[in-house]
Scaffold this motif. Structure first.
Motif, PDB file in Angstrom:
ATOM      1  N   THR A  21      -8.178   3.977   6.958  1.00  0.00           N
ATOM      2  CA  THR A  21      -7.721   3.813   5.575  1.00  0.00           C
ATOM      3  C   THR A  21      -7.638   2.337   5.190  1.00  0.00           C
ATOM      4  O   THR A  21      -7.939   1.957   4.050  1.00  0.00           O
ATOM      5  CB  THR A  21      -6.336   4.468   5.402  1.00  0.00           C
ATOM      6  OG1 THR A  21      -6.419   5.842   5.795  1.00  0.00           O
ATOM      7  CG2 THR A  21      -5.864   4.382   3.963  1.00  0.00           C
ATOM      8  N   LEU A  22      -7.256   1.501   6.141  1.00  0.00           N
ATOM      9  CA  LEU A  22      -7.049   0.082   5.838  1.00  0.00           C
ATOM     10  C   LEU A  22      -8.297  -0.767   6.058  1.00  0.00           C
ATOM     11  O   LEU A  22      -8.258  -1.977   5.819  1.00  0.00           O
ATOM     12  CB  LEU A  22      -5.918  -0.474   6.709  1.00  0.00           C
ATOM     13  CG  LEU A  22      -4.541   0.179   6.547  1.00  0.00           C
ATOM     14  CD1 LEU A  22      -3.538  -0.481   7.473  1.00  0.00           C
ATOM     15  CD2 LEU A  22      -4.063   0.101   5.108  1.00  0.00           C
ATOM     16  N   ILE A  82       3.460  -0.930   3.992  1.00  0.00           N
ATOM     17  CA  ILE A  82       2.690   0.319   3.973  1.00  0.00           C
ATOM     18  C   ILE A  82       3.706   1.443   3.824  1.00  0.00           C
ATOM     19  O   ILE A  82       4.475   1.723   4.747  1.00  0.00           O
ATOM     20  CB  ILE A  82       1.857   0.506   5.254  1.00  0.00           C
ATOM     21  CG1 ILE A  82       0.900  -0.678   5.446  1.00  0.00           C
ATOM     22  CG2 ILE A  82       1.075   1.814   5.197  1.00  0.00           C
ATOM     23  CD1 ILE A  82       0.126  -0.634   6.755  1.00  0.00           C
ATOM     24  N   LEU A 121      -9.448  -2.674   3.056  1.00  0.00           N
ATOM     25  CA  LEU A 121      -8.508  -3.747   2.710  1.00  0.00           C
ATOM     26  C   LEU A 121      -8.739  -4.966   3.596  1.00  0.00           C
ATOM     27  O   LEU A 121      -8.686  -6.106   3.134  1.00  0.00           O
ATOM     28  CB  LEU A 121      -7.074  -3.240   2.869  1.00  0.00           C
ATOM     29  CG  LEU A 121      -5.989  -4.089   2.217  1.00  0.00           C
ATOM     30  CD1 LEU A 121      -6.133  -4.081   0.713  1.00  0.00           C
ATOM     31  CD2 LEU A 121      -4.613  -3.578   2.613  1.00  0.00           C
ATOM     32  N   LYS A 122      -9.009  -4.726   4.869  1.00  0.00           N
ATOM     33  CA  LYS A 122      -9.301  -5.836   5.776  1.00  0.00           C
ATOM     34  C   LYS A 122     -10.551  -6.578   5.332  1.00  0.00           C
ATOM     35  O   LYS A 122     -10.624  -7.801   5.406  1.00  0.00           O
ATOM     36  CB  LYS A 122      -9.489  -5.317   7.200  1.00  0.00           C
ATOM     37  CG  LYS A 122      -8.207  -4.844   7.865  1.00  0.00           C
ATOM     38  CD  LYS A 122      -8.487  -4.412   9.303  1.00  0.00           C
ATOM     39  CE  LYS A 122      -7.216  -3.951   9.994  1.00  0.00           C
ATOM     40  NZ  LYS A 122      -7.461  -3.531  11.394  1.00  0.00           N
ATOM     41  N   SER A 147       3.787  -0.882   8.358  1.00  0.00           N
ATOM     42  CA  SER A 147       3.077  -2.112   8.723  1.00  0.00           C
ATOM     43  C   SER A 147       3.713  -2.670   9.990  1.00  0.00           C
ATOM     44  O   SER A 147       4.562  -3.560   9.961  1.00  0.00           O
ATOM     45  CB  SER A 147       3.155  -3.130   7.579  1.00  0.00           C
ATOM     46  OG  SER A 147       2.494  -4.324   7.935  1.00  0.00           O
ATOM     47  N   PHE A 162      -0.954  -3.089  13.116  1.00  0.00           N
ATOM     48  CA  PHE A 162      -1.217  -3.061  11.679  1.00  0.00           C
ATOM     49  C   PHE A 162      -0.437  -4.135  10.919  1.00  0.00           C
ATOM     50  O   PHE A 162      -0.442  -4.157   9.702  1.00  0.00           O
ATOM     51  CB  PHE A 162      -0.917  -1.669  11.113  1.00  0.00           C
ATOM     52  CG  PHE A 162      -1.826  -0.619  11.673  1.00  0.00           C
ATOM     53  CD1 PHE A 162      -3.127  -0.506  11.227  1.00  0.00           C
ATOM     54  CD2 PHE A 162      -1.390   0.220  12.691  1.00  0.00           C
ATOM     55  CE1 PHE A 162      -3.981   0.450  11.764  1.00  0.00           C
ATOM     56  CE2 PHE A 162      -2.234   1.175  13.230  1.00  0.00           C
ATOM     57  CZ  PHE A 162      -3.536   1.294  12.776  1.00  0.00           C
ATOM     58  N   ILE A 183       0.846  -1.195   0.000  1.00  0.00           N
ATOM     59  CA  ILE A 183       0.000   0.000   0.000  1.00  0.00           C
ATOM     60  C   ILE A 183       0.880   1.243   0.000  1.00  0.00           C
ATOM     61  O   ILE A 183       1.886   1.307   0.720  1.00  0.00           O
ATOM     62  CB  ILE A 183      -0.919   0.035   1.235  1.00  0.00           C
ATOM     63  CG1 ILE A 183      -1.850  -1.177   1.239  1.00  0.00           C
ATOM     64  CG2 ILE A 183      -1.738   1.313   1.271  1.00  0.00           C
ATOM     65  CD1 ILE A 183      -2.691  -1.281   2.483  1.00  0.00           C
TER      66      ILE A 183
END
Length: 352
Positions: free
Chosen positions: A123-124, A137, A127-128, A181, A185, A53
């Motif tokens: 933001t993530l 990241i 994606l999850k 990351s 995270f 990302i």
């Protein structure tokens, strides 16, 4: 192998799909994401794809610090303390990384990069939902700034065209500028994969351990069985030699005792050989020869004496050769009395 790079920009999100073969990246497809969570390219929930990302630079916060070292691990250790008074709510509210920029005098200029956990989490979230696990990241735009760093470019970054963004994406996958990351995270899928790998490794180690243990036990059993068979064979052979001895506890030591007796008997019988040698010597035709010294030792005979001439010495040698072997005149010389001193060696003949 495939790698998915999600490039989040202020106005849109693009996904770059790369195919990786022998370390070479090939751009397969670019997809503009209009629907939240639609990142998958038909590879949703796949565990064999690398997901990366890129965040827009205006989502990140920066601080330029001067530190006396450039080791990344040490920098990350002291970074929370260095930023503690600069971050609203404290350093535990952010995820941070660092980039060493350059060296000035005896210190290193370090760019601290951080983002609030709350913002990164939002933001993530899409994606999850897609069950994709980002291993990286980072920020393409930050990489562009770092090429020719200035604080002005951090505030007003230059526009990057699509081709250059794809190029930077590949560079980030190979050698990331930063990686946020971390901590919470690092998605659990990575942890689950690690746990699964450790579990499999543990099972394999246990299997190896039990296999080796079983092999050792088997060899111990077979060895003990062989030893038992050898003992039985020794006892059998012993009883054939000495049938009158039934109550023998240790045949090996008993055999040693019998061998010692045989050796002792042989030492008594050795005198018979000496007497026989003397008898043979007494029957020799010696002419003028006189024996001054006689040595008999373990079948070896040494005669020392004197004679009037060499012919008489040769006569003794020839006579000895009829009853002994390897008869040799090892020494002969004249004495002050005009006699020939001699030494003859010989060996008893071996019985055939």
């Amino acid at each position: 192998m495939k790698s998915l790079f999600i490039d989040i920009k202020n106005d849109e999100t693009r996904c770059y799909l790369f195919s990786i073969e022998h370390g070479r990246f090939e751009h397969v497809e670019t997809k503009v994401v209009n629907e939240a969570g639609n990142y998958d390219f038909g590879i949703k929930n796949s565990g064999n794809i690398d997901v990366n990302i890129s965040l827009p630079i205006n989502m990140l916060n920066f601080r330029v610090l001067e530190l006396p070292f450039r080791d990344k691990e040490r920098i990350l250790e002291v970074l929370p303390f260095e930023l503690e008074g600069m971050i609203l709510g404290g350093s535990d509210k952010v995820i941070m990384d660092a980039v060493v920029l350059n060296k000035t005098d005896n210190k290193y200029k370090v760019l601290a990069v951080y983002i609030e956990k709350l913002i990164l989490g939002r933001t993530l979230s899409d994606l999850k939902a897609s069950s994709l696990t980002p291993s990286l990241i980072t920020s393409i735009e930050l990489r562009s700034v770092l090429n020719e760093f200035s604080t002005e470019k951090l505030i007003n970054p230059v526009n990057i065209d699509d081709a250059q963004r794809i190029k930077y994406a590949i560079e980030e996958i190979i050698n990331p500028s930063i990686n946020l990351s971390k901590g919470e995270f690092v998605f659990k899928q990575h942890l689950e994969e690690t746990k699964k790998g450790l579990k499999i490794a543990s099972i394999l180690l246990l299997l190896i351990f039990f296999t080796i243990s079983a092999d050792i036990i088997f060899h111990l059993y077979t060895t003990r069985s062989e030893i038992s068979n050898i003992k039985k064979e020794i006892r059998k052979q012993y009883l054939e030699l000495y049938p009158q001895e039934k109550n023998v506890v240790n045949e090996y030591y008993k055999l040693q005792s019998h061998f010692k007796e045989l050796i002792d008997r042989n030492s008594y019988l050795s005198g018979i050989s000496c007497l026989n040698t003397l008898r043979l010597l007494s029957q020799l035709e010696r002419r003028s020869a006189i024996f001054n010294e006689l040595i008999i030792e373990k079948g070896n005979l040494t005669l020392k004496g004197e004679a009037d001439n060499l012919n008489d010495i040769q006569q003794i040698k020839d006579s000895l050769s009829r009853n002994f072997e390897n008869v040799v005149i090892s020494d002969s010389k004249s004495s002050l009395q005009n006699k020939m001193l001699f030494t003859i060696t010989a060996q008893e003949k071996k019985l055939e």
